[in-house]
Design a protein around this motif. Structure first.
Motif, PDB file in Angstrom:
ATOM      1  N   GLU A 160      65.905  -5.566  -7.771  1.00 43.56           N
ATOM      2  CA  GLU A 160      64.887  -6.435  -7.113  1.00 43.56           C
ATOM      3  C   GLU A 160      63.804  -5.772  -6.781  1.00 43.56           C
ATOM      4  O   GLU A 160      62.844  -6.199  -6.863  1.00 43.56           O
ATOM      5  N   LEU A 161      64.123  -4.538  -5.981  1.00 46.38           N
ATOM      6  CA  LEU A 161      62.778  -3.615  -5.745  1.00 46.38           C
ATOM      7  C   LEU A 161      61.956  -3.445  -7.037  1.00 46.38           C
ATOM      8  O   LEU A 161      60.873  -3.382  -6.849  1.00 46.38           O
ATOM      9  N   ASP A 162      62.562  -2.994  -8.159  1.00 50.27           N
ATOM     10  CA  ASP A 162      61.633  -2.818  -9.412  1.00 50.27           C
ATOM     11  C   ASP A 162      60.884  -3.892  -9.694  1.00 50.27           C
ATOM     12  O   ASP A 162      59.849  -3.580 -10.240  1.00 50.27           O
ATOM     13  N   LYS A 163      61.334  -5.296  -9.529  1.00 53.13           N
ATOM     14  CA  LYS A 163      60.498  -6.263  -9.536  1.00 53.13           C
ATOM     15  C   LYS A 163      59.382  -6.656  -8.808  1.00 53.13           C
ATOM     16  O   LYS A 163      58.563  -7.446  -8.995  1.00 53.13           O
ATOM     17  N   MET A 164      59.396  -6.069  -7.736  1.00 60.06           N
ATOM     18  CA  MET A 164      58.458  -6.218  -6.535  1.00 60.06           C
ATOM     19  C   MET A 164      57.087  -6.102  -6.960  1.00 60.06           C
ATOM     20  O   MET A 164      56.730  -4.863  -7.240  1.00 60.06           O
ATOM     21  N   CYS A 165      55.989  -7.022  -6.792  1.00 61.45           N
ATOM     22  CA  CYS A 165      54.782  -6.888  -6.848  1.00 61.45           C
ATOM     23  C   CYS A 165      54.263  -6.299  -8.380  1.00 61.45           C
ATOM     24  O   CYS A 165      53.188  -5.717  -8.486  1.00 61.45           O
ATOM     25  N   ARG A 166      55.034  -6.788  -9.385  1.00 62.10           N
ATOM     26  CA  ARG A 166      54.675  -6.424 -10.775  1.00 62.10           C
ATOM     27  C   ARG A 166      53.619  -7.355 -11.251  1.00 62.10           C
ATOM     28  O   ARG A 166      53.489  -8.505 -10.832  1.00 62.10           O
TER      29      ARG A 166
ATOM     30  N   ASN B  17      59.308   3.294  -2.272  1.00 64.25           N
ATOM     31  CA  ASN B  17      58.109   3.964  -2.024  1.00 64.25           C
ATOM     32  C   ASN B  17      56.936   3.336  -3.128  1.00 64.25           C
ATOM     33  O   ASN B  17      56.054   2.964  -2.864  1.00 64.25           O
ATOM     34  N   GLU B  18      57.748   3.081  -4.505  1.00 68.27           N
ATOM     35  CA  GLU B  18      56.745   2.791  -5.628  1.00 68.27           C
ATOM     36  C   GLU B  18      56.374   1.234  -5.280  1.00 68.27           C
ATOM     37  O   GLU B  18      55.154   0.826  -5.411  1.00 68.27           O
ATOM     38  N   PRO B  19      57.580   0.382  -5.068  1.00 63.94           N
ATOM     39  CA  PRO B  19      57.163  -1.126  -4.954  1.00 63.94           C
ATOM     40  C   PRO B  19      56.167  -1.238  -3.711  1.00 63.94           C
ATOM     41  O   PRO B  19      55.182  -1.898  -3.843  1.00 63.94           O
ATOM     42  N   TYR B  20      56.066  -0.234  -2.616  1.00 64.01           N
ATOM     43  CA  TYR B  20      55.361  -0.655  -1.330  1.00 64.01           C
ATOM     44  C   TYR B  20      53.967  -0.105  -1.777  1.00 64.01           C
ATOM     45  O   TYR B  20      52.834  -0.935  -1.415  1.00 64.01           O
ATOM     46  N   ALA B  21      53.788   0.947  -2.716  1.00 66.16           N
ATOM     47  CA  ALA B  21      52.334   1.056  -3.129  1.00 66.16           C
ATOM     48  C   ALA B  21      51.844  -0.153  -3.899  1.00 66.16           C
ATOM     49  O   ALA B  21      50.713  -0.373  -3.909  1.00 66.16           O
ATOM     50  N   ARG B  22      52.640  -0.449  -4.935  1.00 68.28           N
ATOM     51  CA  ARG B  22      51.934  -1.791  -5.560  1.00 68.28           C
ATOM     52  C   ARG B  22      52.097  -2.988  -4.817  1.00 68.28           C
ATOM     53  O   ARG B  22      50.828  -3.649  -5.088  1.00 68.28           O
ATOM     54  N   CYS B  23      52.627  -3.197  -3.712  1.00 69.44           N
ATOM     55  CA  CYS B  23      52.281  -4.290  -3.094  1.00 69.44           C
ATOM     56  C   CYS B  23      51.290  -4.257  -2.073  1.00 69.44           C
ATOM     57  O   CYS B  23      50.501  -5.295  -1.927  1.00 69.44           O
ATOM     58  N   MET B  24      51.136  -3.182  -1.642  1.00 76.14           N
ATOM     59  CA  MET B  24      49.958  -2.778  -0.974  1.00 76.14           C
ATOM     60  C   MET B  24      48.576  -2.933  -1.626  1.00 76.14           C
ATOM     61  O   MET B  24      47.624  -3.318  -1.407  1.00 76.14           O
ATOM     62  N   ALA B  25      48.761  -2.342  -2.968  1.00 75.94           N
ATOM     63  CA  ALA B  25      47.436  -2.486  -3.830  1.00 75.94           C
ATOM     64  C   ALA B  25      47.154  -4.038  -4.076  1.00 75.94           C
ATOM     65  O   ALA B  25      45.935  -4.445  -4.334  1.00 75.94           O
ATOM     66  N   LYS B  26      47.838  -4.857  -4.196  1.00 74.04           N
ATOM     67  CA  LYS B  26      47.850  -6.155  -4.310  1.00 74.04           C
ATOM     68  C   LYS B  26      47.565  -6.833  -3.039  1.00 74.04           C
ATOM     69  O   LYS B  26      47.261  -8.199  -3.000  1.00 74.04           O
ATOM     70  N   GLY B  27      47.669  -6.287  -1.739  1.00 73.13           N
ATOM     71  CA  GLY B  27      47.595  -6.961  -0.548  1.00 73.13           C
ATOM     72  C   GLY B  27      48.654  -7.971  -0.228  1.00 73.13           C
ATOM     73  O   GLY B  27      48.362  -9.037   0.483  1.00 73.13           O
TER      74      GLY B  27
ATOM     75  N   THR C 117      51.278  -8.976   1.942  1.00 76.21           N
ATOM     76  CA  THR C 117      51.548  -8.703   2.999  1.00 76.21           C
ATOM     77  C   THR C 117      53.260  -9.083   3.042  1.00 76.21           C
ATOM     78  O   THR C 117      54.053  -8.631   3.983  1.00 76.21           O
ATOM     79  N   ALA C 118      53.336 -10.280   2.630  1.00 75.89           N
ATOM     80  CA  ALA C 118      54.731 -11.143   2.480  1.00 75.89           C
ATOM     81  C   ALA C 118      55.768 -10.363   1.826  1.00 75.89           C
ATOM     82  O   ALA C 118      56.966 -10.033   2.427  1.00 75.89           O
ATOM     83  N   ALA C 119      55.370  -9.640   0.789  1.00 68.15           N
ATOM     84  CA  ALA C 119      56.251  -8.591  -0.036  1.00 68.15           C
ATOM     85  C   ALA C 119      56.621  -7.226   0.884  1.00 68.15           C
ATOM     86  O   ALA C 119      57.797  -6.858   1.056  1.00 68.15           O
ATOM     87  N   VAL C 120      55.549  -6.985   1.467  1.00 75.22           N
ATOM     88  CA  VAL C 120      55.588  -5.741   2.307  1.00 75.22           C
ATOM     89  C   VAL C 120      56.873  -5.958   3.581  1.00 75.22           C
ATOM     90  O   VAL C 120      57.599  -5.323   3.777  1.00 75.22           O
ATOM     91  N   ALA C 121      56.785  -7.230   4.149  1.00 77.65           N
ATOM     92  CA  ALA C 121      57.589  -7.589   5.046  1.00 77.65           C
ATOM     93  C   ALA C 121      59.122  -7.590   4.503  1.00 77.65           C
ATOM     94  O   ALA C 121      60.038  -7.200   5.279  1.00 77.65           O
ATOM     95  N   VAL C 122      59.259  -7.971   3.301  1.00 80.82           N
ATOM     96  CA  VAL C 122      60.565  -7.988   2.879  1.00 80.82           C
ATOM     97  C   VAL C 122      61.012  -6.569   2.416  1.00 80.82           C
ATOM     98  O   VAL C 122      62.027  -6.328   2.844  1.00 80.82           O
ATOM     99  N   LEU C 123      60.081  -5.791   2.249  1.00 80.39           N
ATOM    100  CA  LEU C 123      60.325  -4.400   1.873  1.00 80.39           C
ATOM    101  C   LEU C 123      61.141  -3.847   3.232  1.00 80.39           C
ATOM    102  O   LEU C 123      62.056  -3.052   3.309  1.00 80.39           O
ATOM    103  N   GLU C 124      60.470  -3.930   4.281  1.00 78.50           N
ATOM    104  CA  GLU C 124      60.578  -3.381   5.618  1.00 78.50           C
ATOM    105  C   GLU C 124      61.960  -3.960   6.071  1.00 78.50           C
ATOM    106  O   GLU C 124      62.945  -3.011   6.386  1.00 78.50           O
TER     107      GLU C 124
END
Length: 321
Positions: free
Chosen positions: A315-321, A192-202, A204-211
């Motif tokens: 890995e999730l914690d590093k996403m969209c930092r 949930n937190e990585p998703y919020a960060r990735c959406m805030a940065k726009g 979309t590639a990272a969100v696809a990885v999360l999915e």
């Protein structure tokens, strides 16, 4: 540039670990999936931390999250889904007021997760009991005479000593509670937190990885727990799935429920699942050595517990930092 490179490497690591294996699995999934679907599996869905869990992406409200979850339940015909409540969240996030009413209007029940999500292992029993009791007027208000006397221990902590464990069970029994155990989880909260960060940065590639990684973790967890149940009992127990009412959970819920259904899962209520003899200890006031998880049951029989698939992690914690 270094930060951007690090983000690309984090996505690449997730891709190689979680997504690439999906292509291999897809080649042989047809026959295996058909065999699994031929064996019905019962699963009770339960959601912790209502009315507010984890970070929100821009433009998303707590009511949006609840609405998307409830729509997915409706479309998948899940039947009753217990939401375990921390009432303090309505004070911390006034915008979350309305979530519990929406949950109830959709026909789903609520139960106790303590007022402030208090950890029994790191707090005194009297304080923990007071926190439990503080939640009860809110549950009585929303449940209007229906059964809300199920409890989910925050952090799944049931007391750090045998004495405290037994004393807590006596408290719960005296107040008419049953314990909602957990026999399946894939750490959904970690997305949930990585998703919020990735959406805030726009991103979309990272969100696809999360999915993709989220769905793979769910499937790995399902296979893992079913394997333990087959080893122990030669059958599937009815599983109780622990989830959280987070924004990414809401985004993924239609796909997650379909994944379960495609693998033979039929959704049932918590009461029906816990009628199975595996959960008998959840109705006892005294301390018990009877295992309440499949992993504990394996150990109790002297059987080796297989290594669990790695879900979430650094890995999730590093996403969209």
């Amino acid at each position: 540039m270094a930060v951007e490179g690090g983000a690309r490497r984090a996505r690449a690591g997730l891709w190689s670990r979680w997504i690439a294996p999906l292509a291999v699995l897809a080649m042989t999934a047809g026959a295996a999936q058909a065999a699994r679907a031929a064996t019905p599996v019962k699963m009770a869905l339960t959601f912790d931390d209502l009315p507010a869990h984890s970070a929100l992406p821009p433009g998303v409200s707590r009511m949006d999250v609840a609405g998307r979850l409830l729509a997915a339940f409706h479309d998948a015909r899940t039947g009753p889904v217990y939401g375990f409540v921390n009432g303090v969240q309505e004070e911390k996030e006034p915008d979350s007021v309305g979530v519990l009413s929406l949950w109830r209007a959709a026909g789903h029940p609520l139960a106790n997760h303590t007022w402030s999500h208090m950890n029994l292992n790191t707090n005194g029993l009297a304080d923990w009991e007071a926190d439990l009791v503080r939640n009860e007027p809110l549950l009585e208000k929303h449940m209007a005479g229906q059964d809300w006397r199920w409890v989910r221990y925050p952090y799944l902590s049931e007391g750090e000593t045998p004495e405290k464990h037994a004393a807590a069970r006596k408290v719960l029994k005296a107040r008419g509670y049953r314990i909602a155990s957990v026999t399946m989880s894939f750490g959904d909260y970690a997305w949930n937190e990585p998703y919020a960060r990735c959406m805030a940065k726009g991103d979309t590639a990272a969100v696809a990885v999360l999915e993709a990684s989220y769905l793979k973790a769910a499937k790995d967890s399902l296979d893992f727990e079913r394997g333990l149940s087959a080893t122990l009992y030669g059958r599937d127990i009815p599983y109780v799935l622990l989830m959280h009412a987070g924004a990414f959970d809401a985004r993924m819920m239609p796909r997650l429920l379909k994944l379960y259904q495609d693998n033979g899962v039929t959704f049932v209520g918590l009461e029906e699942a816990e009628r199975d003899k595996f959960y008998a200890a959840d109705f006892h006031a005294e301390a018990t050595a009877v295992p309440t998880t499949l992993e504990e049951a394996m150990k109790a029989k002297g059987l080796p517990v297989p290594s669990q698939p790695a879900w979430g992690g650094a890995e999730l914690d590093k996403m969209c930092r």
